[in-house]
Design a protein around this motif. Sequence first.
Motif, PDB file in Angstrom:
ATOM      1  N   ASN A   1       0.856  -1.121  -0.013  1.00 36.86           N
ATOM      2  CA  ASN A   1       0.024   0.028   0.077  1.00 36.86           C
ATOM      3  C   ASN A   1       0.737   1.136  -0.052  1.00 36.86           C
ATOM      4  N   SER A   2       1.922   1.214   0.084  1.00 36.21           N
ATOM      5  CA  SER A   2       2.869   2.392   0.077  1.00 36.21           C
ATOM      6  C   SER A   2       4.273   2.161  -0.253  1.00 36.21           C
ATOM      7  N   GLY A   3       5.190   3.254  -0.513  1.00 38.08           N
ATOM      8  CA  GLY A   3       6.520   2.863  -0.517  1.00 38.08           C
ATOM      9  C   GLY A   3       7.406   2.300   0.393  1.00 38.08           C
ATOM     10  N   ALA A   4       6.967   2.873   1.738  1.00 31.61           N
ATOM     11  CA  ALA A   4       7.716   2.069   2.878  1.00 31.61           C
ATOM     12  C   ALA A   4       7.608   0.557   2.721  1.00 31.61           C
ATOM     13  N   GLU A   5       6.199   0.325   2.662  1.00 33.26           N
ATOM     14  CA  GLU A   5       5.939  -1.185   2.516  1.00 33.26           C
ATOM     15  C   GLU A   5       6.489  -1.845   1.508  1.00 33.26           C
ATOM     16  N   ALA A   6       6.712  -1.160   0.353  1.00 31.99           N
ATOM     17  CA  ALA A   6       7.274  -1.978  -0.798  1.00 31.99           C
ATOM     18  C   ALA A   6       8.904  -2.313  -0.311  1.00 31.99           C
ATOM     19  N   ASN A   7       9.445  -1.146   0.142  1.00 30.07           N
ATOM     20  CA  ASN A   7      11.019  -1.521   0.529  1.00 30.07           C
ATOM     21  C   ASN A   7      10.895  -2.308   1.783  1.00 30.07           C
ATOM     22  N   GLU A   8      10.006  -2.420   2.568  1.00 29.22           N
ATOM     23  CA  GLU A   8      10.015  -3.418   3.767  1.00 29.22           C
ATOM     24  C   GLU A   8      10.118  -4.937   3.080  1.00 29.22           C
TER      25      GLU A   8
ATOM     26  N   SER B   1      19.886   9.460   1.119  1.00 29.82           N
ATOM     27  CA  SER B   1      18.705   8.792   0.444  1.00 29.82           C
ATOM     28  C   SER B   1      17.230   8.554   1.457  1.00 29.82           C
ATOM     29  N   PHE B   2      16.269   8.473   0.821  1.00 36.19           N
ATOM     30  CA  PHE B   2      15.132   8.367   1.523  1.00 36.19           C
ATOM     31  C   PHE B   2      14.309   7.220   1.162  1.00 36.19           C
ATOM     32  N   HIS B   3      14.011   6.369   1.989  1.00 38.05           N
ATOM     33  CA  HIS B   3      13.389   4.723   1.823  1.00 38.05           C
ATOM     34  C   HIS B   3      12.056   4.646   2.653  1.00 38.05           C
ATOM     35  N   GLY B   4      11.720   5.719   3.647  1.00 38.00           N
ATOM     36  CA  GLY B   4      10.472   5.312   4.227  1.00 38.00           C
ATOM     37  C   GLY B   4      10.662   5.623   5.616  1.00 38.00           C
ATOM     38  N   ARG B   5       9.564   5.607   6.340  1.00 34.32           N
ATOM     39  CA  ARG B   5       9.348   6.030   7.753  1.00 34.32           C
ATOM     40  C   ARG B   5       8.995   4.780   8.536  1.00 34.32           C
TER      41      ARG B   5
ATOM     42  N   LEU C   1      19.282   1.268  -3.274  1.00 37.21           N
ATOM     43  CA  LEU C   1      19.527   2.856  -3.704  1.00 37.21           C
ATOM     44  C   LEU C   1      18.384   3.381  -4.579  1.00 37.21           C
ATOM     45  N   GLU C   2      18.308   4.543  -4.627  1.00 34.48           N
ATOM     46  CA  GLU C   2      17.489   5.498  -5.451  1.00 34.48           C
ATOM     47  C   GLU C   2      18.253   5.903  -6.769  1.00 34.48           C
ATOM     48  N   LEU C   3      17.917   5.780  -7.930  1.00 28.64           N
ATOM     49  CA  LEU C   3      18.697   6.168  -9.173  1.00 28.64           C
ATOM     50  C   LEU C   3      19.119   7.759  -9.142  1.00 28.64           C
TER      51      LEU C   3
ATOM     52  N   GLY D   1      15.558  11.525  -4.594  1.00 24.22           N
ATOM     53  CA  GLY D   1      14.653  12.695  -4.515  1.00 24.22           C
ATOM     54  C   GLY D   1      14.530  13.566  -3.525  1.00 24.22           C
ATOM     55  N   GLU D   2      13.985  13.058  -2.379  1.00 21.30           N
ATOM     56  CA  GLU D   2      13.966  14.041  -1.168  1.00 21.30           C
ATOM     57  C   GLU D   2      15.371  14.595  -0.729  1.00 21.30           C
ATOM     58  N   GLY D   3      16.635  13.872  -0.941  1.00 19.66           N
ATOM     59  CA  GLY D   3      17.801  13.881  -0.485  1.00 19.66           C
ATOM     60  C   GLY D   3      18.533  15.233  -1.437  1.00 19.66           C
TER      61      GLY D   3
ATOM     62  N   VAL E   1      16.728  -1.217  -6.511  1.00 18.85           N
ATOM     63  CA  VAL E   1      16.342  -0.162  -6.764  1.00 18.85           C
ATOM     64  C   VAL E   1      15.086   0.438  -6.432  1.00 18.85           C
ATOM     65  N   ASP E   2      15.165   1.491  -5.643  1.00 17.02           N
ATOM     66  CA  ASP E   2      14.140   2.203  -4.885  1.00 17.02           C
ATOM     67  C   ASP E   2      13.401   3.362  -6.146  1.00 17.02           C
ATOM     68  N   GLU E   3      12.298   2.616  -6.756  1.00 16.68           N
ATOM     69  CA  GLU E   3      11.868   3.613  -7.793  1.00 16.68           C
ATOM     70  C   GLU E   3      10.551   4.264  -7.504  1.00 16.68           C
ATOM     71  N   VAL E   4      10.472   4.241  -6.036  1.00 16.60           N
ATOM     72  CA  VAL E   4       8.863   4.819  -5.526  1.00 16.60           C
ATOM     73  C   VAL E   4       8.655   6.291  -6.002  1.00 16.60           C
ATOM     74  N   GLN E   5       9.877   6.844  -6.371  1.00 10.53           N
ATOM     75  CA  GLN E   5       9.764   8.267  -7.038  1.00 10.53           C
ATOM     76  C   GLN E   5      10.120   8.475  -8.174  1.00 10.53           C
ATOM     77  N   THR E   6      10.981   7.873  -8.680  1.00  7.15           N
ATOM     78  CA  THR E   6      11.495   7.889 -10.013  1.00  7.15           C
ATOM     79  C   THR E   6      10.656   7.023 -10.790  1.00  7.15           C
TER      80      THR E   6
ATOM     81  N   ALA F   1       5.752   2.967  -5.941  1.00 10.01           N
ATOM     82  CA  ALA F   1       4.452   3.284  -5.191  1.00 10.01           C
ATOM     83  C   ALA F   1       3.883   4.709  -5.838  1.00 10.01           C
ATOM     84  N   LYS F   2       4.382   5.835  -5.218  1.00  8.19           N
ATOM     85  CA  LYS F   2       3.685   7.133  -5.426  1.00  8.19           C
ATOM     86  C   LYS F   2       3.014   7.033  -6.794  1.00  8.19           C
ATOM     87  N   GLY F   3       3.649   7.068  -7.742  1.00  5.52           N
ATOM     88  CA  GLY F   3       2.791   7.379  -9.037  1.00  5.52           C
ATOM     89  C   GLY F   3       2.142   6.209  -9.554  1.00  5.52           C
TER      90      GLY F   3
HETATM   91  C1  LIG Z   1       8.042   8.659  -0.724  1.00  2.00           C
HETATM   92  C2  LIG Z   1       9.376   7.627  -1.056  1.00  2.00           C
HETATM   93  C3  LIG Z   1       9.317   6.456  -0.085  1.00  2.00           C
HETATM   94  C4  LIG Z   1       8.100   6.097   0.851  1.00  2.00           C
HETATM   95  O1  LIG Z   1       7.155   6.184   0.403  1.00  2.00           O
HETATM   96  P1  LIG Z   1       5.839   6.090   1.284  1.00  2.00           P
HETATM   97  O2  LIG Z   1       4.679   5.760   0.291  1.00  2.00           O
HETATM   98  O3  LIG Z   1       5.725   7.403   1.823  1.00  2.00           O
HETATM   99  O4  LIG Z   1       5.869   5.045   2.360  1.00  2.00           O
HETATM  100  C5  LIG Z   1      10.287   5.650  -0.437  1.00  2.00           C
HETATM  101  N1  LIG Z   1      11.425   5.917  -1.186  1.00  2.00           N
HETATM  102  C6  LIG Z   1      11.356   6.804  -1.957  1.00  2.00           C
HETATM  103  C7  LIG Z   1      12.370   6.957  -3.018  1.00  2.00           C
HETATM  104  C8  LIG Z   1      10.348   8.051  -1.967  1.00  2.00           C
HETATM  105  O5  LIG Z   1      10.497   8.971  -2.417  1.00  2.00           O
END
Ligand SMILES: *Cc1c(COP(=O)(O)O)cnc(C)c1O
Length: 399
Positions: free
Chosen positions: A99-106, A133-137, A185-187, A190-192, A218-223, A247-249
């Motif tokens: 349901n979210s990016g954090a969960e996908a990375n988990e 990097s940013f991978h979730g909460r 890693l994020e390619l 984004g947040e960073g 690869v964390d492509e939650v944003q990319t 996730a995101k898009g």
């Molecule tokens: C937003 C983001 C996450 C976290 O996604 P959530 O849906 O907020 O849990 C993880 N990785 C990257 C690269 C993000 O931009």
Amino acid sequence: MFKENDRSALMSTYARFPITILKGKGTYVWNEKNEAYLDFTSGIATCNLGHVPDQVTQKLHQQLDTLWHCSNLYDIPSQTKLAEGLTQHSIFNQAFFCNSGAEANEAALKIARKYAKDHGHPERTSVVSFKNSFHGRTYATLSVTGQEKVQIGYEPLMPGVRSLLFNEVADLGKIHNGKTAAVLLELVQGEGGVNLAQKEWLHSLQDICNKHDILLIVDEVQTGMGRTGTLFAYEQYGIEPDVMTLAKGLGSGFPIGAMLAKKYIAASFTPGTHGTTFGGNPLAATAGMATLTEMTKPGFMKDVRQKAAYFKEQLERLARQFSVIKKVKGLGFLMGIEVDMEAIKLVTLLQEQHVLTLTAGQQVLRILPPLTVTIEEINEFIQKLENVLLVIQEKDDLE
Ligand SMILES: *Cc1c(COP(=O)(O)O)cnc(C)c1O
């Protein structure tokens, strides 16, 4: 600057801007007074097809009248269809939905450990990630996030995480130490700060992973989902990761996350080893499939790349004109301008012009228009940004 209200019924995990958004369509949103804002945030890289996109809305309406939820104990055709779509359009073979990016990375972190154990390496429990990097909460994902501000107060963090320098060749030698299960890693960070991975560095990183059977995630939650000008960013780097998270898009704003993997890795998830109630539910999967269908129509991504190239040109023109801009960076419609001031001030000044943008770190203005943005809307944005920069420049000249 921010609306503060101690008596709010909401926990103050977000410092909210004093803007109320009630309606959206395409690249615009409207406040309670029905005033329009040009939205160059896409809900943080989420509404990649713009707000309330017709084709996705239509499919969701149909699904809403048919079935909302069904347990993953049963076959969910829309979920299977989305998995087939995502694997057809990527190098991966199977998908897990959440349901979210954090969960996908988990899910990615869990499968990496399980894969190591399944292949005779129970000692490989460690993960390498990168600074900024940013991978979730969640606990695991904040532990692998390379930013202290996300971690402070929540210690002890997940053990075995090592944070190396992004794009630093000298740090590559530290990846393999006999305990590493995966590199995450994020390619494009984004947040960073909108930091692009360097191609050569990334290829060396992949070689090390391949050589030692360390998973490259690869964390492509944003990319992902077209944000960088191709459906997925890894395509532009010519690498073959083992695992990808989205996730995101993916759902155009409807919550959905996904973890995709090559078949031999996916095999480590067997019945009962992982799961989530809402993952890939009929509404979420329908939103995902409708989104993917739009993005994979002939010419869609090419059009995005052309518009993004024009946008970058315009930003570079402003960079030449205004000394406050130090650098234009980014890929596709994941753009940043590094400024010689607090980026949040620029965000606020743009809000006064009814334009929404984001920051990425202290000194980067992050700009994420929907992929469906028109050239006219890009011109409107550039004009308003120019107006704001002129005011800043005049002030500087007076001082
Ligand atoms: C937003 C983001 C996450 C976290 O996604 P959530 O849906 O907020 O849990 C993880 N990785 C990257 C690269 C993000 O931009």
